[in-house]
Design a protein around this motif. Sequence first.
Motif, PDB file in Angstrom:
ATOM      1  N   SER A   1       0.822  -1.207   0.000  1.00 47.74           N
ATOM      2  CA  SER A   1       0.000   0.000   0.000  1.00 47.74           C
ATOM      3  C   SER A   1       0.860   1.263   0.000  1.00 47.74           C
ATOM      4  O   SER A   1       2.009   1.251   0.444  1.00 47.74           O
ATOM      5  N   GLU A   2       0.259   2.314  -0.475  1.00 49.82           N
ATOM      6  CA  GLU A   2       0.907   3.622  -0.496  1.00 49.82           C
ATOM      7  C   GLU A   2       1.204   4.098   0.927  1.00 49.82           C
ATOM      8  O   GLU A   2       2.234   4.719   1.178  1.00 49.82           O
ATOM      9  N   ALA A   3       0.309   3.805   1.858  1.00 48.40           N
ATOM     10  CA  ALA A   3       0.496   4.228   3.243  1.00 48.40           C
ATOM     11  C   ALA A   3       1.768   3.617   3.841  1.00 48.40           C
ATOM     12  O   ALA A   3       2.512   4.296   4.550  1.00 48.40           O
ATOM     13  N   GLU A   4       2.004   2.344   3.541  1.00 53.63           N
ATOM     14  CA  GLU A   4       3.219   1.692   4.032  1.00 53.63           C
ATOM     15  C   GLU A   4       4.464   2.349   3.443  1.00 53.63           C
ATOM     16  O   GLU A   4       5.465   2.525   4.135  1.00 53.63           O
ATOM     17  N   LEU A   5       4.406   2.698   2.163  1.00 58.06           N
ATOM     18  CA  LEU A   5       5.541   3.377   1.535  1.00 58.06           C
ATOM     19  C   LEU A   5       5.798   4.725   2.197  1.00 58.06           C
ATOM     20  O   LEU A   5       6.951   5.111   2.422  1.00 58.06           O
ATOM     21  N   SER A   6       4.751   5.442   2.506  1.00 55.03           N
ATOM     22  CA  SER A   6       4.893   6.743   3.175  1.00 55.03           C
ATOM     23  C   SER A   6       5.525   6.577   4.555  1.00 55.03           C
ATOM     24  O   SER A   6       6.384   7.375   4.944  1.00 55.03           O
ATOM     25  N   ASP A   7       5.124   5.546   5.278  1.00 56.56           N
ATOM     26  CA  ASP A   7       5.718   5.279   6.593  1.00 56.56           C
ATOM     27  C   ASP A   7       7.212   4.977   6.472  1.00 56.56           C
ATOM     28  O   ASP A   7       8.021   5.457   7.265  1.00 56.56           O
ATOM     29  N   ILE A   8       7.567   4.189   5.475  1.00 54.92           N
ATOM     30  CA  ILE A   8       8.973   3.846   5.257  1.00 54.92           C
ATOM     31  C   ILE A   8       9.763   5.097   4.893  1.00 54.92           C
ATOM     32  O   ILE A   8      10.884   5.292   5.369  1.00 54.92           O
ATOM     33  N   GLU A   9       9.185   5.965   4.053  1.00 57.26           N
ATOM     34  CA  GLU A   9       9.866   7.211   3.698  1.00 57.26           C
ATOM     35  C   GLU A   9      10.156   8.058   4.935  1.00 57.26           C
ATOM     36  O   GLU A   9      11.235   8.639   5.055  1.00 57.26           O
ATOM     37  N   GLU A  10       9.214   8.115   5.850  1.00 55.17           N
ATOM     38  CA  GLU A  10       9.420   8.864   7.094  1.00 55.17           C
ATOM     39  C   GLU A  10      10.538   8.245   7.926  1.00 55.17           C
ATOM     40  O   GLU A  10      11.369   8.964   8.496  1.00 55.17           O
ATOM     41  N   GLU A  11      10.588   6.918   8.000  1.00 58.37           N
ATOM     42  CA  GLU A  11      11.650   6.241   8.733  1.00 58.37           C
ATOM     43  C   GLU A  11      13.012   6.550   8.114  1.00 58.37           C
ATOM     44  O   GLU A  11      13.989   6.804   8.827  1.00 58.37           O
ATOM     45  N   ILE A  12      13.074   6.535   6.788  1.00 59.48           N
ATOM     46  CA  ILE A  12      14.320   6.841   6.087  1.00 59.48           C
ATOM     47  C   ILE A  12      14.749   8.269   6.390  1.00 59.48           C
ATOM     48  O   ILE A  12      15.917   8.524   6.708  1.00 59.48           O
TER      49      ILE A  12
ATOM     50  N   HIS B   1      19.675   7.154  -2.224  1.00 58.94           N
ATOM     51  CA  HIS B   1      19.339   7.150  -3.655  1.00 58.94           C
ATOM     52  C   HIS B   1      18.745   5.806  -4.065  1.00 58.94           C
ATOM     53  O   HIS B   1      17.746   5.747  -4.789  1.00 58.94           O
ATOM     54  N   ARG B   2      19.327   4.738  -3.574  1.00 60.99           N
ATOM     55  CA  ARG B   2      18.821   3.402  -3.910  1.00 60.99           C
ATOM     56  C   ARG B   2      17.412   3.199  -3.361  1.00 60.99           C
ATOM     57  O   ARG B   2      16.542   2.660  -4.038  1.00 60.99           O
ATOM     58  N   LEU B   3      17.188   3.652  -2.133  1.00 61.71           N
ATOM     59  CA  LEU B   3      15.858   3.519  -1.532  1.00 61.71           C
ATOM     60  C   LEU B   3      14.829   4.351  -2.279  1.00 61.71           C
ATOM     61  O   LEU B   3      13.696   3.911  -2.478  1.00 61.71           O
ATOM     62  N   GLU B   4      15.215   5.549  -2.713  1.00 60.73           N
ATOM     63  CA  GLU B   4      14.295   6.379  -3.499  1.00 60.73           C
ATOM     64  C   GLU B   4      13.879   5.657  -4.780  1.00 60.73           C
ATOM     65  O   GLU B   4      12.721   5.688  -5.172  1.00 60.73           O
ATOM     66  N   GLY B   5      14.854   5.014  -5.422  1.00 66.91           N
ATOM     67  CA  GLY B   5      14.548   4.255  -6.632  1.00 66.91           C
ATOM     68  C   GLY B   5      13.611   3.091  -6.362  1.00 66.91           C
ATOM     69  O   GLY B   5      12.673   2.844  -7.121  1.00 66.91           O
ATOM     70  N   LEU B   6      13.855   2.364  -5.268  1.00 67.71           N
ATOM     71  CA  LEU B   6      12.980   1.245  -4.915  1.00 67.71           C
ATOM     72  C   LEU B   6      11.560   1.720  -4.618  1.00 67.71           C
ATOM     73  O   LEU B   6      10.586   1.087  -5.036  1.00 67.71           O
TER      74      LEU B   6
ATOM     75  N   HIS C   1      10.114   4.465  -5.726  1.00 65.63           N
ATOM     76  CA  HIS C   1       9.518   4.904  -6.992  1.00 65.63           C
ATOM     77  C   HIS C   1       9.013   3.698  -7.794  1.00 65.63           C
ATOM     78  O   HIS C   1       7.885   3.697  -8.296  1.00 65.63           O
ATOM     79  N   ASP C   2       9.856   2.672  -7.904  1.00 61.82           N
ATOM     80  CA  ASP C   2       9.479   1.471  -8.654  1.00 61.82           C
ATOM     81  C   ASP C   2       8.282   0.767  -8.016  1.00 61.82           C
ATOM     82  O   ASP C   2       7.371   0.305  -8.706  1.00 61.82           O
ATOM     83  N   ARG C   3       8.282   0.696  -6.686  1.00 62.61           N
ATOM     84  CA  ARG C   3       7.175   0.017  -5.997  1.00 62.61           C
ATOM     85  C   ARG C   3       5.872   0.786  -6.182  1.00 62.61           C
ATOM     86  O   ARG C   3       4.815   0.187  -6.377  1.00 62.61           O
ATOM     87  N   ARG C   4       5.948   2.118  -6.137  1.00 63.33           N
ATOM     88  CA  ARG C   4       4.746   2.929  -6.370  1.00 63.33           C
ATOM     89  C   ARG C   4       4.201   2.684  -7.775  1.00 63.33           C
ATOM     90  O   ARG C   4       2.990   2.585  -7.962  1.00 63.33           O
ATOM     91  N   ALA C   5       5.091   2.597  -8.747  1.00 57.08           N
ATOM     92  CA  ALA C   5       4.657   2.341 -10.121  1.00 57.08           C
ATOM     93  C   ALA C   5       3.974   0.976 -10.218  1.00 57.08           C
ATOM     94  O   ALA C   5       2.948   0.838 -10.883  1.00 57.08           O
ATOM     95  N   MET C   6       4.525  -0.020  -9.532  1.00 52.82           N
ATOM     96  CA  MET C   6       3.914  -1.351  -9.554  1.00 52.82           C
ATOM     97  C   MET C   6       2.552  -1.345  -8.870  1.00 52.82           C
ATOM     98  O   MET C   6       1.613  -1.973  -9.352  1.00 52.82           O
TER      99      MET C   6
END
Length: 119
Positions: A56-67, A96-101, A103-108
């Motif tokens: 989910s997008e919410a999980e990605l947002s949580d991970i971004e905050e942790e990063i 940079h690598r995490l940002e790419g991951l 981005h790719d996960r959001r696209a999927m």
Amino acid sequence: MDEYGNWIYLTPMVLGGIATVLAAGWKFLGIGNPPTSEGPLDTLYALGRRIRKVDSEAELSDIEEEIDDILKEQRAKSAAGDESAVDDATLNVAAHRLEGLIHDRRAMLAKRPAVASVA
């Protein structure tokens, strides 16, 4: 520069920087030995593995905050002269690598067909 026009004095610094970037990249790809202690980079690598499984997008947002929190903490340590801080080059490679991951996960996630809820 020596008598032949070589930058022999900068060579160790350049090679050290390249080695640091390559080591961080290889560790991210899972090449090499597993980490022996939990540090900020290990936490970032674990977040990278989590990103690949997010649904989910919410999980990605949580991970971004942790990063962001980890990066802020490490940069504050570095600015304060704390020797335990991870160097900026390594942090930048990991971020940079995490940002790419992400981005790719959001696209999927965006391409997944909508699942009709069963009532």
